[in-house]
Each structure stands twice: as C-alpha cells, then as structure tokens.
Design a protein around this motif. Structure first.
Motif, PDB file in Angstrom:
ATOM      1  N   ARG A  37       0.830  -1.205   0.000  1.00  8.89           N
ATOM      2  CA  ARG A  37       0.000   0.000   0.000  1.00  8.89           C
ATOM      3  C   ARG A  37       0.862   1.252   0.000  1.00  8.89           C
ATOM      4  NH1 ARG A  37      -2.058   3.936   3.189  1.00  8.89           N
ATOM      5  NH2 ARG A  37      -0.808   3.301   4.998  1.00  8.89           N
ATOM      6  N   LEU A  38       1.897   1.250   0.818  1.00  4.82           N
ATOM      7  CA  LEU A  38       2.748   2.428   0.934  1.00  4.82           C
ATOM      8  C   LEU A  38       3.738   2.555  -0.216  1.00  4.82           C
ATOM      9  CD1 LEU A  38       3.531   2.308   4.765  1.00  4.82           C
ATOM     10  CD2 LEU A  38       2.203   4.078   3.594  1.00  4.82           C
ATOM     11  N   ALA A  39       4.342   1.441  -0.597  1.00  4.05           N
ATOM     12  CA  ALA A  39       5.463   1.490  -1.540  1.00  4.05           C
ATOM     13  C   ALA A  39       5.037   1.484  -2.994  1.00  4.05           C
ATOM     14  CB  ALA A  39       6.420   0.330  -1.284  1.00  4.05           C
ATOM     15  N   GLY A  40       3.932   0.807  -3.301  1.00  3.09           N
ATOM     16  CA  GLY A  40       3.508   0.743  -4.691  1.00  3.09           C
ATOM     17  C   GLY A  40       3.581  -0.657  -5.258  1.00  3.09           C
ATOM     18  N   ALA A  41       4.066  -0.768  -6.484  1.00  3.19           N
ATOM     19  CA  ALA A  41       3.959  -2.002  -7.256  1.00  3.19           C
ATOM     20  C   ALA A  41       4.984  -3.041  -6.833  1.00  3.19           C
ATOM     21  CB  ALA A  41       4.095  -1.696  -8.739  1.00  3.19           C
ATOM     22  N   VAL A  42       4.786  -3.606  -5.640  1.00  2.76           N
ATOM     23  CA  VAL A  42       5.634  -4.704  -5.185  1.00  2.76           C
ATOM     24  C   VAL A  42       4.814  -5.991  -5.181  1.00  2.76           C
ATOM     25  CG1 VAL A  42       6.957  -3.133  -3.724  1.00  2.76           C
ATOM     26  CG2 VAL A  42       5.112  -4.477  -2.719  1.00  2.76           C
ATOM     27  N   THR A  43       5.495  -7.105  -5.285  1.00  8.85           N
ATOM     28  CA  THR A  43       4.859  -8.405  -5.086  1.00  8.85           C
ATOM     29  C   THR A  43       4.853  -8.696  -3.603  1.00  8.85           C
ATOM     30  OG1 THR A  43       5.631  -9.209  -7.232  1.00  8.85           O
ATOM     31  CG2 THR A  43       4.977 -10.866  -5.605  1.00  8.85           C
ATOM     32  N   ALA A  44       3.670  -8.883  -3.023  1.00  7.14           N
ATOM     33  CA  ALA A  44       3.541  -9.121  -1.582  1.00  7.14           C
ATOM     34  C   ALA A  44       3.190 -10.579  -1.332  1.00  7.14           C
ATOM     35  CB  ALA A  44       2.459  -8.214  -0.991  1.00  7.14           C
ATOM     36  N   ALA A  45       3.907 -11.214  -0.393  1.00 13.82           N
ATOM     37  CA  ALA A  45       3.679 -12.624  -0.117  1.00 13.82           C
ATOM     38  C   ALA A  45       3.920 -12.921   1.361  1.00 13.82           C
ATOM     39  CB  ALA A  45       4.603 -13.492  -0.978  1.00 13.82           C
ATOM     40  N   GLU A  46       3.303 -13.986   1.830  1.00 16.40           N
ATOM     41  CA  GLU A  46       3.503 -14.488   3.187  1.00 16.40           C
ATOM     42  C   GLU A  46       3.827 -15.973   3.107  1.00 16.40           C
ATOM     43  OE1 GLU A  46      -0.048 -11.802   5.290  1.00 16.40           O
ATOM     44  OE2 GLU A  46      -0.166 -13.988   5.243  1.00 16.40           O
ATOM     45  N   VAL A  47       4.575 -16.454   4.084  1.00 18.52           N
ATOM     46  CA  VAL A  47       4.809 -17.901   4.180  1.00 18.52           C
ATOM     47  C   VAL A  47       3.752 -18.546   5.054  1.00 18.52           C
ATOM     48  CG1 VAL A  47       6.443 -19.702   4.860  1.00 18.52           C
ATOM     49  CG2 VAL A  47       7.281 -17.596   3.804  1.00 18.52           C
ATOM     50  N   ALA A  48       3.415 -17.907   6.173  1.00 21.12           N
ATOM     51  CA  ALA A  48       2.419 -18.460   7.090  1.00 21.12           C
ATOM     52  C   ALA A  48       1.716 -17.319   7.799  1.00 21.12           C
ATOM     53  CB  ALA A  48       3.080 -19.390   8.107  1.00 21.12           C
ATOM     54  N   ARG A  49       0.490 -17.614   8.287  1.00 18.29           N
ATOM     55  CA  ARG A  49      -0.329 -16.616   8.978  1.00 18.29           C
ATOM     56  C   ARG A  49      -1.053 -17.287  10.133  1.00 18.29           C
ATOM     57  NH1 ARG A  49      -4.534 -12.190   6.761  1.00 18.29           N
ATOM     58  NH2 ARG A  49      -2.617 -11.449   5.822  1.00 18.29           N
ATOM     59  N   TYR A  50      -1.034 -16.600  11.278  1.00 19.44           N
ATOM     60  CA  TYR A  50      -1.676 -17.135  12.479  1.00 19.44           C
ATOM     61  C   TYR A  50      -2.517 -16.031  13.120  1.00 19.44           C
ATOM     62  CZ  TYR A  50       2.177 -20.356  11.641  1.00 19.44           C
ATOM     63  OH  TYR A  50       3.064 -21.223  11.053  1.00 19.44           O
ATOM     64  N   PRO A  51      -3.650 -16.383  13.737  1.00 19.66           N
ATOM     65  CA  PRO A  51      -4.596 -15.341  14.173  1.00 19.66           C
ATOM     66  C   PRO A  51      -4.207 -14.561  15.412  1.00 19.66           C
ATOM     67  CG  PRO A  51      -5.434 -17.531  14.719  1.00 19.66           C
ATOM     68  CD  PRO A  51      -4.210 -17.747  13.879  1.00 19.66           C
ATOM     69  N   GLU A  52      -3.451 -15.142  16.342  1.00 20.64           N
ATOM     70  CA  GLU A  52      -3.162 -14.446  17.584  1.00 20.64           C
ATOM     71  C   GLU A  52      -1.860 -13.652  17.498  1.00 20.64           C
ATOM     72  OE1 GLU A  52      -5.276 -16.993  21.068  1.00 20.64           O
ATOM     73  OE2 GLU A  52      -3.418 -17.847  20.294  1.00 20.64           O
ATOM     74  N   PRO A  53      -1.807 -12.470  18.128  1.00 19.64           N
ATOM     75  CA  PRO A  53      -0.619 -11.605  18.051  1.00 19.64           C
ATOM     76  C   PRO A  53       0.477 -12.065  19.009  1.00 19.64           C
ATOM     77  CG  PRO A  53      -2.288 -10.534  19.377  1.00 19.64           C
ATOM     78  CD  PRO A  53      -2.913 -11.820  18.875  1.00 19.64           C
ATOM     79  N   LEU A  54       1.107 -13.162  18.657  1.00 20.07           N
ATOM     80  CA  LEU A  54       2.126 -13.794  19.499  1.00 20.07           C
ATOM     81  C   LEU A  54       3.344 -14.108  18.649  1.00 20.07           C
ATOM     82  CD1 LEU A  54      -0.272 -16.345  21.244  1.00 20.07           C
ATOM     83  CD2 LEU A  54       0.582 -14.208  22.246  1.00 20.07           C
ATOM     84  N   ALA A  55       4.410 -14.561  19.292  1.00 20.83           N
ATOM     85  CA  ALA A  55       5.555 -15.072  18.541  1.00 20.83           C
ATOM     86  C   ALA A  55       5.078 -16.179  17.610  1.00 20.83           C
ATOM     87  CB  ALA A  55       6.620 -15.592  19.495  1.00 20.83           C
ATOM     88  N   PRO A  56       5.638 -16.285  16.403  1.00 19.26           N
ATOM     89  CA  PRO A  56       5.121 -17.248  15.437  1.00 19.26           C
ATOM     90  C   PRO A  56       5.038 -18.684  15.944  1.00 19.26           C
ATOM     91  CG  PRO A  56       6.592 -15.734  14.352  1.00 19.26           C
ATOM     92  CD  PRO A  56       6.681 -15.426  15.816  1.00 19.26           C
TER      93      PRO A  56
END
Length: 242
Positions: free
Chosen positions: A56-75
């Motif tokens: 959103r801030l930088a512009g035309a970058v490819t954005a990706a994640e390896v994993a996602r978890y719902p709680e705001p804790l250490a992975p």
C-alpha cells in the motif's frame, strides 16, 4: 543484493514502515521488488497483513507471506495455539529464492526481533539469513533503551557470521529528546555498522504518494536513497558536554 533480510530490535519499532521505505526507494531506482513476510501473526484470514501494508505504501511490489496465524504472538507460539504447522526457516528461504528468480530485490521481513522463534526447534530469522546468505538490515527505535537491544542484535549477527548491512531508525521524532540525539552517534558505534537512514515520525500515516516521494530522502545510497548520515549526525547530535 538480491535478498535483504529486515529485522527489528523488538516489536513496534517501525520495521514494516522501514521495509516499505526500502521497497519504495528501490522501485524509484527502477528495481523490481518483492516483499516476503516470514510469519504474519495477529490477523485473520481476510485481514491485511504487513506485506499488504508495504505494498500500500510502496507501490507495485509483489507481496507474499509464508504463514499466517490469528493471535498476536511469537510465530512458534501462535502456530502451536492455533493447532497449525509452524513455519520453518527453510520454507522461508525457499519462498525467498523463488521470488528472487523474478525480482531484482526481495525483502524478507521478520516478526519482532532477530531471535523470535518460528518453531519448536528454535528456528529464527537469523537461520533464514544464513540459509539465504543474505545481509541483514536492523530497524531500531530512536530513544532511550535502543543501544542495548541494538548491540545485542549486532553481536548475535556477528556470532553467527552474518552480514549486518546497517541500522535504520524506524521513527525519528519531530522533537527528539537528549537520548535520541545522543543515539544518532552511538547507534553505529554499538552496532559496528553504519546508520543507513531515519524515517520521520508518522511516515506510515502519510498518503502513499507522499510516502513514495519521501522514501529516498530517508535512506542512504546503499538503500537506493539520498539520505546523508554525516549531515544528519551533525544536525541532530548534541554538542559535547562542557
């Protein structure tokens, strides 16, 4: 430098906004950029994560994640509590390698500090950097307490024989106090690496067009910017106590 690993000295130090600034400056220099979030925590399936915020801030970058978890804790903790498989350093390195095949620069953003655990085996972002043989950029806060955490991070990188590219101040206050002003000179000394930028306080709240225009002014040439560390130090560091 096809891959750059970006870590913080802890949480809430401006790491994601700094990652966006590095991405925006690279884009302005004509480079294609991908940002990879190693492990996103604290967001639901349909919510925007840190990689989305970078885009959103930088512009035309490819954005990706390896994993996602719902709680705001250490992975590692978040994965265990969610009953999901943890992210492994090799998975992150493999994902970054695939992105590097199609981009000039891949930014791998960690979660919190360098040694936040990804899995039960103790895998961390430092292991990702080792697997990728990638330099590490450390994002640090400006004020009191930053020197200890920055030096600990730098020492760990040296212990692991990883390349510390430099330090970026994640949020430089409009009215810096004495500690912040002294830290301008002290941060590169304790890190044993150059100061490579300082983002102004509130940069992440700027309109994206203004953010993209400003990013090269906040980062040193090593990060595709025009920021002058020596001039910044002369301007902001206090005179010696007489």
């Amino acid at each position: 430098m096809p891959v750059l690993v970006i870590t913080g000295t802890g949480t809430e130090v401006g790491k994601t906004v700094a990652t966006a600034a590095v991405a925006a400056a690279a884009l302005a220099a004509g480079r294609s950029v991908a940002v990879l979030k190693a492990a996103q925590t604290g967001v639901g399936p349909d919510e925007r994560g840190d990689a989305d915020e970078v885009a959103r801030l930088a512009g035309a970058v490819t954005a990706a994640e390896v994993a996602r978890y719902p709680e705001p804790l250490a992975p590692g903790t978040a994965a265990r509590r969610a009953g999901r498989a943890p992210v492994r350093p090799q998975e992150v390195a493999d994902a970054a390698g695939k992105l590097a095949a199609g981009h000039d620069l891949v930014l791998v953003e960690g979660a919190g500090g360098l040694l936040v655990r990804f899995d039960e085996a103790g895998g961390t972002l430092a292991d990702v950097a080792r697997l990728l043989r990638a330099p590490v950029l450390v994002v640090a806060p400006a004020g009191l307490g930053t020197l200890n955490n920055t030096e600990l991070t730098a020492r760990e990188l040296r212990f692991r024989e990883l390349d510390l590219l430099g330090v970026v101040i994640g949020s430089w206050p409009g009215r810096p106090d004495l500690a912040a002003r002294c830290n301008v000179a002290d941060l590169p000394q304790v890190a044993g690496a150059p100061l490579l930028g300082a983002l102004p306080e509130g940069a992440g709240a700027l309109d994206p067009a203004d953010f993209r225009a400003g990013a090269p002014q906040w980062l040193a040439p090593r990060l595709n910017g025009r920021w002058d560390a020596a001039a910044f130090t002369v301007r902001e560091a206090p005179a010696p106590f007489a």
